[in-house]
Design an enzyme around this catalytic site. Structure first.
Site, PDB file in Angstrom:
ATOM      1  CG  ASP A  28     -44.566 -25.144 -49.862  1.00 27.70           C
ATOM      2  OD1 ASP A  28     -43.388 -25.886 -49.997  1.00 27.70           O
ATOM      3  OD2 ASP A  28     -45.573 -25.121 -50.825  1.00 27.70           O
ATOM      4  NE  ARG A  32     -41.254 -23.118 -53.754  1.00 25.86           N
ATOM      5  CZ  ARG A  32     -42.621 -23.183 -53.565  1.00 25.86           C
ATOM      6  NH1 ARG A  32     -43.422 -22.068 -54.156  1.00 25.86           N
ATOM      7  NH2 ARG A  32     -43.308 -23.868 -52.750  1.00 25.86           N
ATOM      8  CD1 TRP A  33     -35.783 -17.934 -47.870  1.00 32.83           C
ATOM      9  CD2 TRP A  33     -34.198 -18.985 -47.427  1.00 32.83           C
ATOM     10  NE1 TRP A  33     -35.049 -17.046 -47.103  1.00 32.83           N
ATOM     11  CE2 TRP A  33     -33.791 -17.891 -46.879  1.00 32.83           C
ATOM     12  CE3 TRP A  33     -33.357 -20.076 -47.300  1.00 32.83           C
ATOM     13  CZ2 TRP A  33     -32.829 -17.599 -46.008  1.00 32.83           C
ATOM     14  CZ3 TRP A  33     -32.180 -19.910 -46.685  1.00 32.83           C
ATOM     15  CH2 TRP A  33     -31.822 -18.732 -45.983  1.00 32.83           C
ATOM     16  CB  SER A  73     -46.694 -35.128 -45.963  1.00 32.14           C
ATOM     17  OG  SER A  73     -45.889 -35.254 -47.121  1.00 32.14           O
ATOM     18  CB  SER A  74     -47.660 -40.122 -45.286  1.00 32.87           C
ATOM     19  OG  SER A  74     -48.813 -39.511 -45.986  1.00 32.87           O
ATOM     20  CD  GLU A  75     -49.004 -37.767 -49.414  1.00 38.22           C
ATOM     21  OE1 GLU A  75     -48.720 -36.912 -48.307  1.00 38.22           O
ATOM     22  OE2 GLU A  75     -49.903 -38.425 -49.135  1.00 38.22           O
ATOM     23  CG  ASN A  76     -42.741 -34.609 -47.223  1.00 40.67           C
ATOM     24  OD1 ASN A  76     -42.889 -33.753 -46.069  1.00 40.67           O
ATOM     25  ND2 ASN A  76     -42.943 -34.074 -48.316  1.00 40.67           N
ATOM     26  NE  ARG A 196     -48.824 -25.392 -49.912  1.00 38.23           N
ATOM     27  CZ  ARG A 196     -48.709 -26.539 -50.331  1.00 38.23           C
ATOM     28  NH1 ARG A 196     -49.881 -27.150 -50.090  1.00 38.23           N
ATOM     29  NH2 ARG A 196     -47.813 -27.069 -50.715  1.00 38.23           N
TER      30      ARG A 196
END
Length: 248
Positions: A28, A32-33, A73-76, A196
């Site tokens: 993760d 932001r990087w 992920s499946s949410e991505n 994480r």
């Protein structure tokens, strides 16, 4: 849960027994990087891909047997279509560039999740990489692609229901082993450590069943800045913990 890891030098391990067999990472912080450097998000993802290469190399050198990376992920799929396309393009490029390096370094590639939903040329590349590395034993590298733990458990539940309906399984005999035998990770050692990055403190639908007795480590480091020393520090922290598995 612990405080963020310090950036101090890491002492060598006393014994290989302190090294977790199976480490999983929620990678993760790419966005932001990039934002912190006023760069497009894809720049963060590219830097994150470099971190993957470094971490895989370090894991193999440390004697970790299995490294599972939460790649997509499946949410991505809910992300902007342009970003999803960039991520798939980056995965495609990395596979083409690194496939034979992975094979030569003794790494076995596996995929968990319903990756057949990806573009067919990408599915073909993944299948090719899985096939040519199948006999490697130095490190098993697992990409979680189009993966969601809730979807995985739904899949397992349906399989159990089918077996029971067909008379292949007595519902009274369903136990933990039954479920674990049908998970995507059924042929992998138990999960020891989940890391994480980026300071977020949640599992985000990642290996929920498998993480039941795993050690959880949340660190502030953004994924593109993750490297061999960060992994060594995480393993040092793991070695200091006492795993009780619900006992005293």
């Amino acid at each position: 849960m612990i405080a963020p890891l310090a950036n101090s030098a890491v002492k060598p391990h006393k014994s290989a027994s302190f090294v977790p067999r199976h480490v999983a990472i929620i990678m993760d912080g790419n966005g932001r990087w990039a934002s912190a450097r006023h760069l497009p998000r894809i720049a963060g993802h590219k830097k994150g891909a470099d971190a993957v290469k470094t971490t895989v190399r370090a894991a193999a050198e440390m004697g970790i047997e299995v490294l599972t990376l939460y790649a997509f992920s499946s949410e991505n799929w809910r992300r902007p279509a342009s970003e999803v396309a960039d991520l798939m393009g980056l995965l495609r490029l990395c596979l083409r560039q690194e496939m034979h390096n992975i094979k030569e370094r003794g790494i076995c590639l596996k995929v968990i999740g319903d990756y057949t939903r990806l573009d067919q040329d990408l599915v073909a590349l993944l299948n090719q990489a899985i096939e040519i590395t199948a006999n490697n034993t130095r490190l098993t590298l697992v990409f979680a692609l189009n993966y969601g733990a809730q979807d995985e458990l739904v899949h397992v539940t349906k399989r159990i229901a089918e077996k029971a309906k067909e008379g292949q399984l007595d519902p009274e005999n369903i136990d933990v082993g039954t479920i674990e035998s049908l998970l995507y990770t059924h042929d992998l050692p138990p999960l020891d450590l989940v890391i994480r990055t980026s300071g977020e403190k949640r599992l985000s639908n990642f290996l929920l069943w498998q993480a039941a007795y795993a050690e959880l480590l949340f660190i502030d480091t953004l994924w593109p800045d993750f490297g061999s020393e960060t992994l060594k520090a995480a393993v040092e922290e793991y070695a200091r913990r006492e795993r009780r598995y619900g006992g005293l």
